[in-house]
Design a protein around this motif. Structure first.
Motif, PDB file in Angstrom:
ATOM      1  N   UNK A  28      20.902   8.993 -13.218  1.00  0.00           N
ATOM      2  CA  UNK A  28      20.387   8.232 -12.081  1.00  0.00           C
ATOM      3  C   UNK A  28      19.343   9.040 -11.323  1.00  0.00           C
ATOM      4  N   UNK A  29      19.619  10.332 -11.099  1.00  0.00           N
ATOM      5  CA  UNK A  29      18.649  11.175 -10.405  1.00  0.00           C
ATOM      6  C   UNK A  29      17.351  11.289 -11.199  1.00  0.00           C
ATOM      7  N   UNK A  30      17.483  11.449 -12.519  1.00  0.00           N
ATOM      8  CA  UNK A  30      16.281  11.520 -13.353  1.00  0.00           C
ATOM      9  C   UNK A  30      15.499  10.214 -13.295  1.00  0.00           C
ATOM     10  N   UNK A  31      16.208   9.100 -13.342  1.00  0.00           N
ATOM     11  CA  UNK A  31      15.543   7.794 -13.287  1.00  0.00           C
ATOM     12  C   UNK A  31      14.776   7.619 -11.983  1.00  0.00           C
ATOM     13  N   UNK A  32      15.348   8.063 -10.862  1.00  0.00           N
ATOM     14  CA  UNK A  32      14.667   7.950  -9.571  1.00  0.00           C
ATOM     15  C   UNK A  32      13.364   8.754  -9.566  1.00  0.00           C
ATOM     16  N   UNK A  33      13.418   9.973 -10.123  1.00  0.00           N
ATOM     17  CA  UNK A  33      12.198  10.790 -10.207  1.00  0.00           C
ATOM     18  C   UNK A  33      11.158  10.110 -11.088  1.00  0.00           C
ATOM     19  N   UNK A  34      11.588   9.620 -12.244  1.00  0.00           N
ATOM     20  CA  UNK A  34      10.655   8.987 -13.176  1.00  0.00           C
ATOM     21  C   UNK A  34      10.050   7.715 -12.607  1.00  0.00           C
ATOM     22  N   UNK A  35      10.851   6.942 -11.882  1.00  0.00           N
ATOM     23  CA  UNK A  35      10.354   5.691 -11.304  1.00  0.00           C
ATOM     24  C   UNK A  35       9.208   5.964 -10.334  1.00  0.00           C
ATOM     25  N   UNK A  36       9.371   6.949  -9.479  1.00  0.00           N
ATOM     26  CA  UNK A  36       8.313   7.272  -8.529  1.00  0.00           C
ATOM     27  C   UNK A  36       7.059   7.756  -9.252  1.00  0.00           C
ATOM     28  N   UNK A  37       7.247   8.596 -10.265  1.00  0.00           N
ATOM     29  CA  UNK A  37       6.105   9.106 -11.013  1.00  0.00           C
ATOM     30  C   UNK A  37       5.394   7.989 -11.767  1.00  0.00           C
ATOM     31  N   UNK A  38       6.165   7.108 -12.398  1.00  0.00           N
ATOM     32  CA  UNK A  38       5.565   5.997 -13.144  1.00  0.00           C
ATOM     33  C   UNK A  38       4.790   5.069 -12.215  1.00  0.00           C
ATOM     34  N   UNK A  42     -12.400  -6.908  -5.614  1.00  0.00           N
ATOM     35  CA  UNK A  42     -11.711  -5.867  -4.852  1.00  0.00           C
ATOM     36  C   UNK A  42     -10.381  -5.561  -5.523  1.00  0.00           C
ATOM     37  N   UNK A  43      -9.862  -4.371  -5.258  1.00  0.00           N
ATOM     38  CA  UNK A  43      -8.592  -3.938  -5.828  1.00  0.00           C
ATOM     39  C   UNK A  43      -7.426  -4.292  -4.914  1.00  0.00           C
ATOM     40  N   UNK A  44      -6.255  -4.422  -5.510  1.00  0.00           N
ATOM     41  CA  UNK A  44      -5.030  -4.630  -4.749  1.00  0.00           C
ATOM     42  C   UNK A  44      -4.571  -3.285  -4.202  1.00  0.00           C
ATOM     43  N   UNK A  45      -4.320  -3.213  -2.928  1.00  0.00           N
ATOM     44  CA  UNK A  45      -3.862  -1.967  -2.321  1.00  0.00           C
ATOM     45  C   UNK A  45      -2.355  -1.825  -2.515  1.00  0.00           C
ATOM     46  N   UNK A  46      -1.947  -0.658  -2.951  1.00  0.00           N
ATOM     47  CA  UNK A  46      -0.536  -0.364  -3.175  1.00  0.00           C
ATOM     48  C   UNK A  46      -0.190   0.969  -2.531  1.00  0.00           C
ATOM     49  N   UNK A  47      -0.361   1.034  -1.217  1.00  0.00           N
ATOM     50  CA  UNK A  47      -0.100   2.293  -0.519  1.00  0.00           C
ATOM     51  C   UNK A  47       1.370   2.690  -0.586  1.00  0.00           C
ATOM     52  N   UNK A  48       2.254   1.716  -0.676  1.00  0.00           N
ATOM     53  CA  UNK A  48       3.690   1.985  -0.678  1.00  0.00           C
ATOM     54  C   UNK A  48       4.311   1.648  -2.033  1.00  0.00           C
ATOM     55  N   UNK A  49       3.570   1.908  -3.092  1.00  0.00           N
ATOM     56  CA  UNK A  49       4.050   1.503  -4.412  1.00  0.00           C
ATOM     57  C   UNK A  49       5.301   2.278  -4.820  1.00  0.00           C
ATOM     58  N   UNK A  50       5.432   3.548  -4.398  1.00  0.00           N
ATOM     59  CA  UNK A  50       6.631   4.321  -4.732  1.00  0.00           C
ATOM     60  C   UNK A  50       7.865   3.715  -4.072  1.00  0.00           C
ATOM     61  N   UNK A  51       7.744   3.394  -2.788  1.00  0.00           N
ATOM     62  CA  UNK A  51       8.883   2.810  -2.077  1.00  0.00           C
ATOM     63  C   UNK A  51       9.254   1.455  -2.668  1.00  0.00           C
ATOM     64  N   UNK A  52       8.230   0.666  -3.022  1.00  0.00           N
ATOM     65  CA  UNK A  52       8.508  -0.644  -3.621  1.00  0.00           C
ATOM     66  C   UNK A  52       9.221  -0.491  -4.958  1.00  0.00           C
TER      67      UNK A  52
END
Length: 487
Positions: free
Chosen positions: A373-383, A274-284
């Motif tokens: 910092x703003x760019x990093x926040x956008x990139x982190x969520x996308x990554x 089974x796979x690991x669920x990461x529903x909140x991976x962006x917030x994490x």
């Protein structure tokens, strides 16, 4: 007389020297800030990290590494632990942390006062040694006024250095994990290529015998011979690729000499059920990414530097000079001396440089840090989203090859062999089916490798350290000596 006056001048300057003392015990500690690095990385990688600073610690770490690689065939967790203990580049990153702690420690110390002493009239007739003695102590008042801000900036930089050391630790762990996966996948491909080469050798011999009996044309014989020859070249190239993949793992673990005789398994682990669920991976990721925290501290440090520039816009250097002057004269045959105190304030007059240029540079530096910092926040969520999408998709692809493609190719080969034995199909069809099965198995190995690489990229997407992540499309074709022991 002179000694007492010097003591008096030093007493006058004493409040400037002792004002605003701050405890520097945290910065002065030998392992300054390293406990924070351990805490940051423990939850992400679950491995021990050590900052080696003396020969005794080096011997302990060396013994631990030797005991770990004594297993010969290293699993991925052992390889990561060896790298964290033995990689010298990581120790250099920890030394950078110590240097930042020393800088922060230095910022807590006051600027040393400047002492000057002058003698005039030496050798004047009638006087014993000299005519006038002048002494002066200069203290930088502006350095005292901005001291708290300087300490705050240095402390922010120190916290950045802690996060940088943690990020370097996470990156090494992720790189080592990916290198192990690539190396093991290469040796798994080795086994498949060796089996395919053995089958191709048998097919080439069969084609030659059939040609001697007239049952196979020269074109058919050449087709089987060239398949075997091409596979031999592919195997030789793959063997080199596999050895280079292992060398990359060796470099990351910092091994050399006899220690490089370790082996890795010949097969990657099976796919998880089974796979690991990461529903909140962006917030994490937004909460835990170390590189995002570094960018936040950069903005904080830039803001503090901006305030410091504003405070020193007009006056960049302000000194208080306190001292004395003793003058000796000969009067009626007696030597009389007179001592007077002195006080001066020295500063730069901002006639030509009003500080506007420095203020503009500070303002632009703050804007730059804010945008980064703003760019990093956008990139982190996308990554984070991309990492989980790759994880899910590569799992489905690898499972598809495992459950559908390879079983069907195996079934086709078995049925082809049955019909060949019953003389329903010919030799050409049997050999073609065998070649197709080999290709499907190699694709299945690559799909399984891509899944485990995607799984290894999940933690860096959440905690950081993903720079230099391998793509799922990187080809790792390798071959080596057959056998189940490892390489």
């Amino acid at each position: 007389m002179i000694g007492s006056r010097m003591k008096l001048a030093a007493t006058l300057a004493l409040p400037l020297v002792l004002g605003g003392c701050v405890s520097a015990s945290e910065y002065a500690a030998k392992n300054a800030g390293f406990s924070s690095v351990e805490a940051k990385t423990a939850g992400a990688i679950g491995k021990q990290t050590v900052w080696v600073q003396n020969q005794q610690q080096a011997r302990v770490v060396s013994d631990r590494v030797k005991s770990l690689i004594a297993k010969k065939t290293l699993d991925v967790e052992t390889a990561v632990q060896v790298a964290l203990l033995n990689n010298k580049g990581l120790q250099a990153a920890y030394a950078d942390l110590g240097e930042s702690a020393a800088d922060a420690w230095q910022s807590t110390m006051l600027v040393n006062p400047t002492v000057s002493l002058g003698l005039t009239g030496i050798g004047t007739p009638g006087l014993e040694a000299f005519k006038t003695v002048e002494g002066m102590i200069a203290s930088n008042i502006l350095a005292l006024a901005t001291r708290e801000r300087d300490i705050a900036i240095a402390d922010t930089r120190f916290r950045q250095a802690q996060l940088n050391a943690a990020l370097r630790t996470l990156q090494l762990a992720a790189d080592t994990r990916r290198a192990w996966i690539n190396a093991v996948a290469a040796w798994e491909t080795v086994g498949q290529l060796n089996q395919a080469q053995a089958a191709a050798d048998a097919a080439s011999e069969l084609a030659q015998k059939l040609g001697e009996t007239g049952a196979m044309t020269k074109e058919g014989q050449a087709r089987e011979h060239v398949f075997y020859a091409e596979l031999a070249g592919q195997t030789a190239k793959a063997r080199l690729t596999a050895r280079l993949a292992k060398e990359e793992l060796t470099r990351l673990m910092g091994l050399w000499g006899s220690d490089v005789d370790y082996q890795v398994p010949n097969r990657l682990p099976s796919l998880p059920k089974a796979l690991v669920r990461r529903d909140l991976i962006e917030a994490a990721a937004l909460q835990r990414r170390v590189d995002l925290q570094i960018a936040k501290l950069e903005l904080e440090a830039t803001a503090k530097s901006y305030n410091l520039t504003e405070a020193t816009r007009y006056v960049t250097d302000l000194e208080l000079l306190t001292g004395f002057e003793t003058e000796r004269e000969l009067e009626d045959g007696d030597i009389k001396s007179e001592t007077t105190g002195q006080g001066e304030v020295e500063f730069v007059i901002p006639i030509f440089d009003s500080g506007k240029a420095r203020m503009r540079k500070a303002e632009l530096a703050y804007m730059r840090a804010a945008n980064l910092l703003a760019e990093k926040a956008v990139n982190v969520r996308s990554e984070a989203r991309s990492a989980y999408q790759a994880y899910r998709a590569n799992y489905d692809i690898a499972r598809h090859y495992r459950n559908s493609v390879v079983p069907l190719r195996t079934k086709i080969e078995e049925e082809s062999l049955l019909t060949y034995n019953a003389m329903i199909t010919n030799t050409f069809e049997l050999l073609a089916d065998s070649r197709d099965k080999v290709n499907s198995i190699l694709l299945a190995v690559n799909a399984k490798r891509d899944f485990w690489l995607a799984e290894a990229n999940l933690a860096p997407a959440i905690y950081g350290g993903g720079a230099g992540a391998a793509t799922g499309q990187t080809e790792v074709a390798a071959a080596a000596e057959s056998g189940g022991g490892g390489h």
